[in-house]
Write a protein that holds these residues in place. Structure first.
Motif, mmCIF file in Angstrom:
data_model
loop_
_atom_site.group_PDB
_atom_site.id
_atom_site.type_symbol
_atom_site.label_atom_id
_atom_site.label_comp_id
_atom_site.label_asym_id
_atom_site.label_seq_id
_atom_site.Cartn_x
_atom_site.Cartn_y
_atom_site.Cartn_z
ATOM 1 N N LYS A 206 0.827 -1.204 0.000
ATOM 2 C CA LYS A 206 0.000 0.000 0.000
ATOM 3 C C LYS A 206 0.862 1.255 0.000
ATOM 4 O O LYS A 206 0.493 2.298 -0.539
ATOM 5 N N LYS A 207 2.030 1.161 0.633
ATOM 6 C CA LYS A 207 2.933 2.294 0.694
ATOM 7 C C LYS A 207 4.370 1.791 0.781
ATOM 8 O O LYS A 207 4.655 0.822 1.492
ATOM 9 N N TYR A 208 5.283 2.460 0.058
ATOM 10 C CA TYR A 208 6.692 2.081 0.071
ATOM 11 C C TYR A 208 7.509 3.151 0.799
ATOM 12 O O TYR A 208 7.065 4.300 0.959
ATOM 13 N N LYS A 209 8.689 2.793 1.238
ATOM 14 C CA LYS A 209 9.545 3.693 1.999
ATOM 15 C C LYS A 209 9.850 4.981 1.233
ATOM 16 O O LYS A 209 9.947 6.053 1.818
ATOM 17 N N TRP A 210 10.035 4.859 -0.096
ATOM 18 C CA TRP A 210 10.396 6.044 -0.868
ATOM 19 C C TRP A 210 9.217 7.018 -1.041
ATOM 20 O O TRP A 210 9.391 8.134 -1.518
ATOM 21 N N ASP A 211 8.026 6.595 -0.634
ATOM 22 C CA ASP A 211 6.871 7.498 -0.634
ATOM 23 C C ASP A 211 6.850 8.396 0.602
ATOM 24 O O ASP A 211 6.115 9.385 0.649
ATOM 25 N N ASN A 212 7.650 8.016 1.591
ATOM 26 C CA ASN A 212 7.720 8.765 2.845
ATOM 27 C C ASN A 212 8.891 9.757 2.752
ATOM 28 O O ASN A 212 10.034 9.434 3.076
ATOM 29 N N LYS A 213 8.596 10.977 2.305
ATOM 30 C CA LYS A 213 9.652 11.968 2.086
ATOM 31 C C LYS A 213 10.340 12.366 3.386
ATOM 32 O O LYS A 213 11.546 12.629 3.416
ATOM 33 N N ALA A 214 9.573 12.410 4.480
ATOM 34 C CA ALA A 214 10.163 12.763 5.772
ATOM 35 C C ALA A 214 11.206 11.728 6.200
ATOM 36 O O ALA A 214 12.271 12.079 6.720
ATOM 37 N N GLU A 215 10.899 10.450 5.970
ATOM 38 C CA GLU A 215 11.842 9.373 6.317
ATOM 39 C C GLU A 215 13.103 9.463 5.461
ATOM 40 O O GLU A 215 14.215 9.294 5.960
ATOM 41 N N GLU A 216 12.917 9.737 4.166
ATOM 42 C CA GLU A 216 14.085 9.857 3.284
ATOM 43 C C GLU A 216 14.944 11.059 3.684
ATOM 44 O O GLU A 216 16.182 10.958 3.720
ATOM 45 N N ASP A 217 14.308 12.186 4.004
ATOM 46 C CA ASP A 217 15.061 13.372 4.424
ATOM 47 C C ASP A 217 15.828 13.103 5.717
ATOM 48 O O ASP A 217 16.974 13.553 5.882
ATOM 49 N N HIS A 218 15.195 12.373 6.633
ATOM 50 C CA HIS A 218 15.858 12.021 7.895
ATOM 51 C C HIS A 218 17.108 11.178 7.623
ATOM 52 O O HIS A 218 18.174 11.437 8.204
ATOM 53 N N MET A 219 17.000 10.171 6.740
ATOM 54 C CA MET A 219 18.131 9.302 6.444
ATOM 55 C C MET A 219 19.244 10.060 5.709
ATOM 56 O O MET A 219 20.424 9.805 5.931
ATOM 57 N N ARG A 220 18.880 11.021 4.861
ATOM 58 C CA ARG A 220 19.885 11.836 4.174
ATOM 59 C C ARG A 220 20.697 12.642 5.178
ATOM 60 O O ARG A 220 21.908 12.813 5.025
ATOM 61 N N SER A 221 20.002 13.114 6.225
ATOM 62 C CA SER A 221 20.681 13.881 7.260
ATOM 63 C C SER A 221 21.580 12.983 8.111
ATOM 64 O O SER A 221 22.732 13.326 8.402
ATOM 65 N N VAL A 222 21.057 11.832 8.521
ATOM 66 C CA VAL A 222 21.821 10.895 9.358
ATOM 67 C C VAL A 222 23.065 10.398 8.632
ATOM 68 O O VAL A 222 24.154 10.312 9.205
ATOM 69 N N LEU A 223 22.900 10.060 7.363
ATOM 70 C CA LEU A 223 24.001 9.505 6.574
ATOM 71 C C LEU A 223 24.867 10.577 5.924
ATOM 72 O O LEU A 223 25.894 10.259 5.322
ATOM 73 N N ASN A 224 24.436 11.826 6.031
ATOM 74 C CA ASN A 224 25.121 12.934 5.373
ATOM 75 C C ASN A 224 25.284 12.652 3.877
ATOM 76 O O ASN A 224 26.354 12.833 3.293
#
Length: 205
Positions: A148-166
């Motif tokens: 019904k929903k994939y991880k890449w649909d969650n922009k907040a989660e992707e932005d969080h991981m971009r910050s964590v991983l730099n």
């Protein structure tokens, strides 16, 4: 019917024993065990008299064990243990495409290979062609997963991981990897090699 079955079994055993003898006859090596899946050497000891350097190992392996120029081995990881032994992981490829689950580990002492082990293939007759694109393969996979929903649909989660991983380019969107996938049928003693796309799919719901 029983006699035919017995004859086929005898032939298979004879062929297996012949292949074992053939590998065991290679000068300067001792095959300690064979793989139950591939029927090829699983653990091999290399004599000190071979003086086999790590740099020459991939070509020596192809010349002595495989005799097939379409197959190659690339270094993927090097580790050193507390005894000073170096362990090098080699990925087997067919015409530049990685063969899934085909890894060899060479164990070295003073830059000389003393043993190696792992699952590998002497011949890789690929049965299909690269008939579909990566995008077509991905769409097929998504239709099968049907989340019904994939991880890449969650922009907040992707932005969080971009910050964590730099890593501003991080995304959960799957990137396909073309591989050669060996389908092993232990009962029939056969292996079929197929081109396939490999994806990591992260479903959230």
């Amino acid at each position: 019917m029983r006699k035919i079955g017995l004859l086929i079994s005898t032939c298979l055993i004879s062929n297996f024993l012949f292949s074992q003898k053939e590998f065991s006859a290679i000068n300067g090596v001792k095959v300690q065990s064979y793989s139950n899946l591939t029927k090829l050497p699983l653990m091999v000891l290399v004599s000190d008299s071979k003086n086999l350097s790590l740099s020459k190992f991939p070509q020596w392996l192809k010349t002595e064990f495989i005799k097939n120029e379409t197959i190659s081995f690339e270094t993927v990881k090097i580790e050193k243990d507390h005894l000073g032994m170096v362990h090098v992981r080699f990925q087997q490829s067919y015409k530049g495409t990685r063969i899934e689950n085909a890894l060899l580990i060479a164990h070295c002492d003073n830059n000389k290979v003393v043993s190696f082990n792992g699952d590998w293939f002497a011949d890789v007759p690929v049965s299909n062609s690269k008939a579909i694109s990566e995008q077509e393969a991905l769409q097929y996979v998504l239709n099968k997963v049907n989340a019904k929903k994939y991880k890449w649909d969650n922009k907040a989660e992707e932005d969080h991981m971009r910050s964590v991983l730099n890593d501003p380019s991080f995304t959960y969107k799957p990137k396909g990897e073309l591989v050669v996938f060996p389908v092993i049928d232990a009962k029939k003693n056969t292996t079929t090699f197929l081109y396939a796309y490999k994806f990591n799919i992260y479903a959230e719901q």
